[in-house]
Design an enzyme around this catalytic site. Structure first.
Site, PDB file in Angstrom:
ATOM      1  N   ASP A  77       0.798  -1.042   0.272  1.00 14.98           N
ATOM      2  CA  ASP A  77       0.042   0.074   0.115  1.00 14.98           C
ATOM      3  C   ASP A  77       0.250   1.539  -0.106  1.00 14.98           C
ATOM      4  OD1 ASP A  77      -1.669   1.963   0.649  1.00 14.98           O
ATOM      5  OD2 ASP A  77      -2.539   1.587   1.865  1.00 14.98           O
ATOM      6  N   ASP A 113     -17.229   4.242  -1.020  1.00 13.89           N
ATOM      7  CA  ASP A 113     -15.938   3.777   0.032  1.00 13.89           C
ATOM      8  C   ASP A 113     -16.601   3.042   1.146  1.00 13.89           C
ATOM      9  OD1 ASP A 113     -13.608   3.610   0.400  1.00 13.89           O
ATOM     10  OD2 ASP A 113     -12.799   4.756  -1.446  1.00 13.89           O
ATOM     11  N   ASP A 148     -10.220  -3.261  -1.953  1.00 14.78           N
ATOM     12  CA  ASP A 148      -9.048  -2.587  -1.585  1.00 14.78           C
ATOM     13  C   ASP A 148      -8.265  -3.285  -0.079  1.00 14.78           C
ATOM     14  OD1 ASP A 148      -7.881  -0.261  -2.572  1.00 14.78           O
ATOM     15  OD2 ASP A 148      -9.006   1.314  -1.133  1.00 14.78           O
ATOM     16  N   ARG A 207      -7.294  -4.501  -5.588  1.00 16.68           N
ATOM     17  CA  ARG A 207      -5.909  -3.344  -6.198  1.00 16.68           C
ATOM     18  C   ARG A 207      -4.802  -3.930  -6.354  1.00 16.68           C
ATOM     19  NH1 ARG A 207      -4.639   1.338  -1.740  1.00 16.68           N
ATOM     20  NH2 ARG A 207      -3.710  -0.214  -0.338  1.00 16.68           N
ATOM     21  N   ASP A 257      -3.577   4.625  -6.195  1.00 16.59           N
ATOM     22  CA  ASP A 257      -3.007   6.507  -5.723  1.00 16.59           C
ATOM     23  C   ASP A 257      -2.494   6.998  -6.721  1.00 16.59           C
ATOM     24  OD1 ASP A 257      -5.377   4.805  -3.538  1.00 16.59           O
ATOM     25  OD2 ASP A 257      -3.768   4.885  -1.818  1.00 16.59           O
ATOM     26  N   HIS A 262     -12.477   8.373 -10.188  1.00 20.38           N
ATOM     27  CA  HIS A 262     -12.795   8.637  -8.499  1.00 20.38           C
ATOM     28  C   HIS A 262     -11.472   9.580  -7.589  1.00 20.38           C
ATOM     29  CE1 HIS A 262     -12.057   6.329  -4.686  1.00 20.38           C
ATOM     30  NE2 HIS A 262     -11.074   5.919  -4.604  1.00 20.38           N
TER      31      HIS A 262
END
Length: 1002
Positions: free
Chosen positions: A341, A487, A600, A660, A676, A734
């Site tokens: 992440d 979300d 996610d 993701r 992201d 997004h």
């Protein structure tokens, strides 16, 4: 690099922090002084309203350059320099079976035997597997990635002398030369040398061993040279450990007996390896900041090198925010494959990102080949450029091929644990390599048609009223949209499979209102589960023992969005079955058939873990350490979620799951995206090579966040991103919680008109997109592909990554520069023609064409010789367009020919597969006649859709146009010819799209 830090309110006041460093330290970076520590933002995600519990967790993002953690295995691997390999191949141990050849390798320093297994697989694939002959305990071998055991070819020994042997690998003429000392393998086809294995002597296999307690073992790896002095004092009687160049490094072992038992005899009790002499620091334990990684199995890394003569261009190994063509890593960091992440990732960087596919492709004007390294542990890939003519191997190549110096690319793979299991995909064409990889790991799942439409997302739409207002905005501004997304804030305190009772009190009513408008919804379901005794999902997981465990056997817990969270063990098939059952309508309260899922944070993300992920010594089902299978975790999450959606429909409907994190094989379960990103022009630009790399690795259903996740895009950037996104496979806008609202109508009438035009272009081309996905599903070719896949002999295309092909018919060059007034478009194909899809102007290839652009321009060209189906009555959603008429765009080649196809089914079920309920139509233009026929007579599907228009590009004006339906009758058609552009439009042929017919130009 931006680092995420957990801070409690007490810590802000000077107390202790809730957790340690929470993120993305720059991987592969050497030690640096902390500098320019800049707080990027404080984002309140805690407090009762956000479900983070009483601690009121805040997340602070700061930019801190730091050294990488836990990289002792990488130091040991890279410490081995090219040179004389310590490994021998014991040729007398060869056992040739009906399916494989097996022989032993032995390290002349350690005398530890390895087992080499070789397969020639059907379809021009060679498999090489190296593992310990008699390990102290089993080593991890990656499950659930290969769709089946690949069918094999019969091997034969075709040559042998004192120091080598030759194996034939099947009817394609591939031969494998195995050299005894030092061990190496050369793969040839005829006189052409395709690949050499261990030519640089970088095979590195750390065998399992017993730990020897010594003072040096307890010395921190950060001590460096001091440790060397202490080692000398306390181990004067210990034999000198071989250097990395000698093949020792962490491989040092006291002498055992010499040659070992037969290669195939693996049923014997493992021989107990003697205690090791001196271990390098970090072999059994490493500490990084507040984190300690215990290594109960000791050093277990594996590595191997491959030399690719004649290749200068290599691609693949996503995910990296980098150019399509991989750069050499000499003097810098290797490419890292370790799902993380990463907050605000850096561009043009080999750092690890959210997903990993260990597939590398090499391409030249002569052929394409691939290397698939099947290992799910942390992996690093070094790429170096060489000249084969400078080596003994190169001289051999020169002799065989009669050339001078031959360019060469060397690729070195290094993984922290597991075994060496590698597939050489021998092509020879790009399409063949794609098919070979698909035969191993599966093809892209055929998405439901709605998933190819436009998706509107934000962290977060506030409540049911907000959702209704956004949906109404699309209606009022005539903007097509298929899906609205929710979300993490939609759930009750970030307890997934629930709804916030104050914000979303009637989720079923909300979903039914969307369904009435033929629209869908996606909600997020992350794999971190709030530790809360009042939460049913948590209680069930805990009571069933389905959580990942710590090394001590307790449930593994870390910080994530809900606060304290535990992590389901998705490697456990029973846990995956339970997770799938949670998507049943009676389990996921408020869900309906038009609710789909977003996974996610499934790297997995652990805010309080090292590098914001799970500790490597966490324990999974079967006793495997997390280090062994880290990169598989996200694939398993998406797999279980997709299975849940299939089960809830009784096996009838196709799932849609966005993930993701990913690994090889993830394409079988849904879509992925680039994570992201930021509202910056460079991020728009990088989305193209990133998606192209995904496609080369089998992940055709990919895209990027339109507009950028972080920051606020100006109107020009937003418009250009919509125009680019409309021509990428997954099309979703997004945005971060911290950004200003950016629904298209908030940017003024002029800009909303431009965005509307881009979205409408996408919807008009949906028949083409859907057909391309069907072809990808059947054959494994990427939907969005680099030019060199279609033009493999055109070297000009090899480094192009700002334009690309959609299937084989459309060439797209999005505008990605601020204030651009024109773009340079390369039109490939000697003797071919291309047509501007807007002006219909014809251009001859090959040439580099300067294309002037305005804010409404999206440079797209249709390839001469293709037929592209469209539906030009664009409506609010894909479901509303079902049964609408079609237009065929027929772009003639210089020879006056064209061909294309159309796939049609119900757009949602598996009936195309289980009941042959589909149409696959073939359109062919030749001899001034356009014919429609069945491309696959096995399928049948009833549809009211008909042919509304035919547009023929590059033709003269006929005297008459005659339609010949299947019943043998003749009908004259109205037509219009535009002499300036040579475009012929045929009005209302009126035939059903599923019928056979012919249209003749007289």
């Amino acid at each position: 690099m931006c680092v995420r830090v957990c801070v409690s309110p007490q810590a802000e006041a000077g107390g202790a922090a809730v957790g340690g460093p929470l993120s993305g330290d720059r991987p592969g970076r050497g030690p640096e002084q902390l500098q320019d520590v800049r707080t990027k933002r404080f984002l309140q995600v805690g407090g009762v309203s956000h479900g983070l519990g009483g601690a009121g967790l805040r997340v602070c993002f700061v930019c801190v350059p730091t050294p990488p953690p836990f990289l002792a295995f990488h130091r040991r691997q890279r410490g081995l320099q090219p040179g004389h390999s310590p490994y021998w191949a014991l040729l007398e141990s060869l056992q040739l079976g009906p399916d494989a050849a097996r022989l032993q390798l032995i390290n002349e320093v350690t005398k530890v035997p390895l087992l080499l297994e070789l397969w020639g697989l059907q379809g021009n694939v060679t498999r090489i597997r190296i593992k310990e002959l008699n390990p102290l305990r089993p080593r991890f071998e990656v499950p659930d990635v290969l769709v089946a055991e690949p069918p094999v070819e019969r091997l034969a020994v075709t040559g042998r002398d004192e120091g080598s042997l030759e194996l034939s690998l099947g009817p394609a003429g591939h031969r494998l030369l195995v050299t005894e000392k030092p061990f190496r393998m050369d793969l040839l086809q005829g006189r052409e040398l395709l690949c050499s294995v261990n030519a640089r002597g970088l095979l590195f296999f750390e065998h399992l061993r017993q730990r020897r307690d010594s003072f040096s073992d307890k010395v921190s790896s950060s001590v460096g040279s001091l440790w060397d002095k202490i080692k000398t004092l306390f181990h004067r009687d210990t034999p000198r450990e071989p250097t990395a160049e000698e093949g020792g490094a962490a491989e040092g072992q006291e002498e055992t007996t010499g040659r070992t038992e037969d290669a195939g005899n693996q049923s014997e009790k493992p021989t107990e390896a003697p205690a090791e002499a001196v271990e390098e620091p970090g072999s059994w334990e490493e500490t990084f900041k507040t984190h300690t990684d215990t290594k109960p199995n000791g050093p277990t890394s594996v590595g191997l090198d491959f030399s690719l003569p004649g290749f200068e261009h290599v691609y693949g190994i996503p995910e990296h925010a980098d150019s399509l063509r991989l750069r050499t890593t000499e003097g810098g960091d290797p490419y890292r494959l370790y799902n993380l992440d990463v907050f605000q990732y850096e561009l043009y960087n080999p750092m690890a990102l959210y997903g990993s596919v260990p597939l590398l492709l090499a391409h030249s004007t002569r052929r394409t080949l691939g290397i698939f390294w099947l290992n799910a542990a942390e992996t690093w890939v070094d790429i170096s450029s060489n000249t084969a003519g400078k080596t003994l191997f190169g001289k051999l190549l020169d002799y065989m091929q009669g050339g001078g110096e031959t360019p060469q690319t060397d690729v070195r793979w290094m993984s922290e644990s597991g075994i060496v299991d590698v597939f050489l995909l021998l092509g020879p064409t790009p399409a063949a390599v794609a098919g070979q990889y698909a035969a191993l790991t599966g093809t892209q799942a055929l998405p439901p048609l709605f998933a190819l439409g436009y998706h509107q997302s934000r962290w977060n739409y506030n409540d049911e009223e907000d959702v209704a207002a956004v949906e109404r905005g699309f209606e009022e501004h005539a903007l097509p949209c298929d899906v609205l997304w929710l979300d993490i804030e939609h759930a009750d305190g970030k307890r997934y499979f629930t709804w916030d009772p104050s914000k979303f009190p009637r989720p079923r009513d909300m979903l039914e209102r969307l369904a009435a408008k033929k629209r869908k919804m996606v909600s997020i379901v992350d794999p971190h589960i709030k530790v809360d005794s009042g939460y049913r999902v948590h209680n069930e997981l805990r009571s069933r023992g389905f959580y990942v465990k710590t090394k001590d056997g307790s449930d593994y817990e870390g910080w994530c969005w809900p606060g304290s969270a535990a992590y389901p063990d998705f490697t456990n098939p029973e846990m995956r079955a339970w997770w799938a059952s949670m998507f049943a309508y009676d389990q996921y309260e408020g869900s309906t058939e038009n609710l789909f899922t977003w996974n996610d944070m499934n790297e997995p993300s652990v805010f309080s873990g090292p590098e914001v992920t799970m500790h490597k010594d966490a324990v999974h089902h079967g006793g495997w350490e997390h280090r062994d299978l880290h990169n598989l975790y996200g694939l398993y999450v998406q797999m279980a979620t997709a299975e849940g959606q299939i089960q809830r429909s009784g096996g009838q409907h196709r799932p849609f799951v966005l993930s993701r994190a990913f690994f090889a094989g993830s394409q079988r379960y849904g879509a992925v995206w680039t994570g992201d990103n930021a509202a910056e022009w460079e991020h728009l630009k990088i989305s193209i090579p990133m998606c192209l790399s995904f496609g080369l690795a089998g992940l055709s259903f990919c895209g990027s966040d339109v507009g950028g996740f972080f920051k606020n895009p100006e109107a020009e950037l937003l418009v250009r991103w919509y125009q680019a996104g409309a021509f990428q496979p997954f099309f979703r806008a997004h945005a971060h919680l911290d950004t200003a609202r950016r629904e298209p109508w908030l940017f003024g009438d002029e800009n909303v008109a431009l965005i509307r035009a881009a979205i409408r272009q996408r919807y008009a081309l949906l028949p083409f997109w859907y057909t391309a996905f069907y072809r990808s599903h059947r054959h494994g070719l990427p939907v969005m592909r680099p030019l060199w896949m279609e033009y493999p002999e055109d070297a000009t295309t090899f480094a192009i990554d700002d334009q690309y092909m959609i299937d084989r018919a459309l060439l797209v060059h999005p505008v990605t520069e601020q204030g651009a007034r024109g773009v340079q478009v390369y039109l490939p194909g000697k003797g071919e023609v291309w047509y501007d899809v807007t002006s219909h102007q014809k251009h001859h290839a090959p040439q580099t064409l300067y294309v002037p652009v305005t804010m409404s321009s999206v440079p797209v060209f249709q390839r001469g010789g293709t037929v592209v189906p469209r539906q030009e009555r664009v409506r609010r959603s894909t479901e509303c367009m079902r049964g609408d008429p079609f237009t065929l765009y027929v772009a003639l080649s210089p020879q006056g020919t064209a061909e294309g196809d159309l796939f049609l089914d119900d757009g949602q079920s598996f009936d195309y597969e289980t009941k042959a309920r589909y149409l696959h139509r073939q359109f062919t233009f030749a001899g001034n006649t356009l014919t429609a026929s069945s491309a696959d007579p096995r399928g049948s599907f009833d549809t009211p859709a008909w042919l509304e228009r035919v547009v023929i590009l590059g033709t003269g004006k006929p005297a008459a146009v005659i339609l010949h339906p299947a019943d043998g009758s003749e009908t004259r058609l109205d037509f219009h010819h535009e002499a300036e552009t040579s475009v012929l439009t045929l009005r209302k042929p009126g035939v059903r799209i599923g019928d056979d017919w012919a249209i003749v130009l007289r």
